[in-house]
Enzyme design. Sequence first.
Site, PDB file in Angstrom:
ATOM      1  N   SER A 172      47.207  42.521  34.385  1.00  0.00           N
ATOM      2  CA  SER A 172      48.464  42.987  34.993  1.00  0.00           C
ATOM      3  C   SER A 172      49.223  43.824  33.974  1.00  0.00           C
ATOM      4  CB  SER A 172      49.295  41.766  35.381  1.00  0.00           C
ATOM      5  OG  SER A 172      50.597  42.158  35.744  1.00  0.00           O
ATOM      6  N   TYR A 185      53.420  33.414  33.546  1.00  0.00           N
ATOM      7  CA  TYR A 185      52.510  34.440  34.060  1.00  0.00           C
ATOM      8  C   TYR A 185      52.219  35.492  32.988  1.00  0.00           C
ATOM      9  CZ  TYR A 185      50.689  38.027  37.275  1.00  0.00           C
ATOM     10  OH  TYR A 185      49.911  38.971  37.898  1.00  0.00           O
TER      11      TYR A 185
HETATM   12  N1  NAD Z   1      50.236  41.596  43.620  1.00  0.00           N
HETATM   13  C1  NAD Z   1      50.758  41.982  42.474  1.00  0.00           C
HETATM   14  O1  NAD Z   1      51.936  42.356  42.387  1.00  0.00           O
HETATM   15  C2  NAD Z   1      49.896  41.983  41.234  1.00  0.00           C
HETATM   16  C3  NAD Z   1      50.282  42.793  40.150  1.00  0.00           C
HETATM   17  C4  NAD Z   1      49.493  42.796  39.008  1.00  0.00           C
HETATM   18  C5  NAD Z   1      48.349  42.010  38.947  1.00  0.00           C
HETATM   19  N2  NAD Z   1      47.989  41.232  40.017  1.00  0.00           N
HETATM   20  C6  NAD Z   1      46.789  40.385  39.879  1.00  0.00           C
HETATM   21  O2  NAD Z   1      45.835  40.764  40.846  1.00  0.00           O
HETATM   22  C7  NAD Z   1      45.010  39.642  41.160  1.00  0.00           C
HETATM   23  C8  NAD Z   1      44.882  39.520  42.659  1.00  0.00           C
HETATM   24  O3  NAD Z   1      46.160  39.349  43.210  1.00  0.00           O
HETATM   25  P1  NAD Z   1      46.549  39.738  44.707  1.00  0.00           P
HETATM   26  O4  NAD Z   1      47.778  40.538  44.652  1.00  0.00           O
HETATM   27  O5  NAD Z   1      45.355  40.253  45.423  1.00  0.00           O
HETATM   28  O6  NAD Z   1      46.957  38.287  45.239  1.00  0.00           O
HETATM   29  P2  NAD Z   1      46.543  37.500  46.576  1.00  0.00           P
HETATM   30  O7  NAD Z   1      47.404  36.296  46.589  1.00  0.00           O
HETATM   31  O8  NAD Z   1      46.548  38.426  47.730  1.00  0.00           O
HETATM   32  O9  NAD Z   1      45.029  37.068  46.302  1.00  0.00           O
HETATM   33  C9  NAD Z   1      44.681  36.123  45.336  1.00  0.00           C
HETATM   34  C10 NAD Z   1      43.462  35.344  45.825  1.00  0.00           C
HETATM   35  O10 NAD Z   1      43.107  34.400  44.800  1.00  0.00           O
HETATM   36  C11 NAD Z   1      42.810  33.173  45.423  1.00  0.00           C
HETATM   37  N3  NAD Z   1      43.014  32.030  44.514  1.00  0.00           N
HETATM   38  C12 NAD Z   1      44.181  31.518  44.069  1.00  0.00           C
HETATM   39  N4  NAD Z   1      43.941  30.424  43.314  1.00  0.00           N
HETATM   40  C13 NAD Z   1      42.604  30.242  43.282  1.00  0.00           C
HETATM   41  C14 NAD Z   1      41.742  29.267  42.687  1.00  0.00           C
HETATM   42  N5  NAD Z   1      42.233  28.239  41.989  1.00  0.00           N
HETATM   43  N6  NAD Z   1      40.403  29.393  42.881  1.00  0.00           N
HETATM   44  C15 NAD Z   1      39.889  30.403  43.614  1.00  0.00           C
HETATM   45  N7  NAD Z   1      40.661  31.342  44.202  1.00  0.00           N
HETATM   46  C16 NAD Z   1      41.987  31.265  44.044  1.00  0.00           C
HETATM   47  C17 NAD Z   1      43.756  33.101  46.607  1.00  0.00           C
HETATM   48  O11 NAD Z   1      43.307  32.171  47.590  1.00  0.00           O
HETATM   49  C18 NAD Z   1      43.759  34.546  47.103  1.00  0.00           C
HETATM   50  O12 NAD Z   1      42.746  34.763  48.073  1.00  0.00           O
HETATM   51  C19 NAD Z   1      45.656  38.430  40.485  1.00  0.00           C
HETATM   52  O13 NAD Z   1      44.957  38.111  39.303  1.00  0.00           O
HETATM   53  C20 NAD Z   1      47.058  38.924  40.155  1.00  0.00           C
HETATM   54  O14 NAD Z   1      47.574  38.271  39.018  1.00  0.00           O
HETATM   55  C21 NAD Z   1      48.739  41.218  41.151  1.00  0.00           C
END
Ligand code: NAD
Length: 297
Positions: A172, A185
Site C-alpha cells: 500500500s 495497518y
Molecule cells: N482498498 C484500498 O483502499 C487499498 C489501498 C491500498 C492497498 N490495499 C490492499 O489491497 C489488498 C486487497 O484489498 P481490497 O481493497 O481488494 O479489499 P477487499 O476487502 O475487497 O478484499 C480483500 C479480500 O481478502 C480476504 N481476506 C481477508 N482476510 C483474510 C484471511 N484471513 N484469509 C484469507 N482471505 C482473507 C477477504 O475475504 C476479501 O475477499 C489488501 O492487501 C489491501 O491492504 C487496499
Amino acid sequence: MQFFLSSLLLLPMLIICILESLLKLFIPKKKKSVTGEIVLITGAGHGIGRLTAYEFAKLKSKLVLWDINKHGVEETAAECRKLGAKAYAFVVDCSNREDIYSSAKKVKAEVGNVSILVNNAGVVYPADLFATQDPQIEKTFEVNVLAHFWTTKAFLPEMMKCNHGHIVTVASAAGHTVVPFLVTYCSSKFAAVGFHRALTVELAALERNGIKTSCLCPNFINTGFIKNPSTSLGPTLEPEEVVNKLMNGILTEQKMIFVPSSISFLTMVERIFPERFMTILKRKMNIRFDAIIGYKN
Ligand SMILES: NC(=O)c1ccc[n+]([C@@H]2O[C@H](COP(=O)([O-])OP(=O)(O)OC[C@H]3O[C@@H](n4cnc5c(N)ncnc54)[C@H](O)[C@@H]3O)[C@@H](O)[C@H]2O)c1
Ligand SMILES: *[C@@H]1O[C@H](CO)[C@@H](O)[C@H](O)[C@H]1NC(C)=O
C-alpha cells in the site's frame, strides 16, 4: 571517508546508469507470457484479488484462488472458468500458518507447482491505537505480512529449483508514508514492503534471476476496504485502474508499482523536505476516512 572518496570514482558509472534508466523510460517494455502458468492469488474472493484473477484468466493462466470467504472465492472461480481458464477455489484462512501450509500441500498435489504467487489478502481496522483491540493488531500482522512468509516458504522452493517464478506483494502507499488512525495497518504494510525489498536482494544474492518480484503500492481504492476515503490528492481509485497497473507491472517485471505514480514522488519528497513543511503539506492533502477514535482527553 575512505569509502566516500573511493565512491567518487564511481561517478561516471552513476551517469551511465542514470542515462540508461532515462532511456528505458521511452522504450516500451515487452510483456511476458503467463499462459499455462499456475497463479495463486490470496484474498481472491473480492476486490483487487478477484479482478486480478480475471485478468490472469483472460491470459489463459491456471488459477488457484484462496480466500476465507467461501461464497466469494467460488464466485471468482466460476467467472474465471467462464473466461476460459482452469480455476480452483480453496477456503483458506491466511491468518493461520497451519492452514496455509496444509492448503499449500493440497494445491501441489491437486493442481501442481505454483509459479506466480500474489499475496493480496489484507485486513484493516481504522482506529486510534487506544481503540484498536490486541487481537486486531495480531490479525493485521498475521494477514498483511506473516502470511507472506508462510506462502513464500511453501511455494518458493519449486521456483528456486527451476529458477523461474514471480512473487507479488500487494502492499500500500501506507507502506511508504504514514497516516494517523492507521498505526497498525501502516506498520504491517511497511513490513510487507520490507519483505518484498529484502527478498528481492536475497534472490539476487542467491543468483536466482529467473524469479521476479513486484510490489503494488496504491492509494485508496473504491473496494469498500476502507470506509468513505477521500483526499485532495485526487479521486479514490477505481479497482479496474489499479489492477490494470498491477498487471502491466507484473507482465513487464516492474519491482515497485505506485498507483497513482505521484505516490513515488511524495515518498521521495518526504525524505528530503523539512518536517515542518511536510506537516503543512500533509494537512493540505486532507486525508480522511471513517475511523474509531477511542482516546478521550
Ligand atoms: N482498498 C484500498 O483502499 C487499498 C489501498 C491500498 C492497498 N490495499 C490492499 O489491497 C489488498 C486487497 O484489498 P481490497 O481493497 O481488494 O479489499 P477487499 O476487502 O475487497 O478484499 C480483500 C479480500 O481478502 C480476504 N481476506 C481477508 N482476510 C483474510 C484471511 N484471513 N484469509 C484469507 N482471505 C482473507 C477477504 O475475504 C476479501 O475477499 C489488501 O492487501 C489491501 O491492504 C487496499
Ligand atoms: C514440482 O516440482 C518438483 C520439485 O522440483 C518436481 O519434482 C515435480 O515434478 C514438479 N511437479 C510438476 C507437476 O511439474
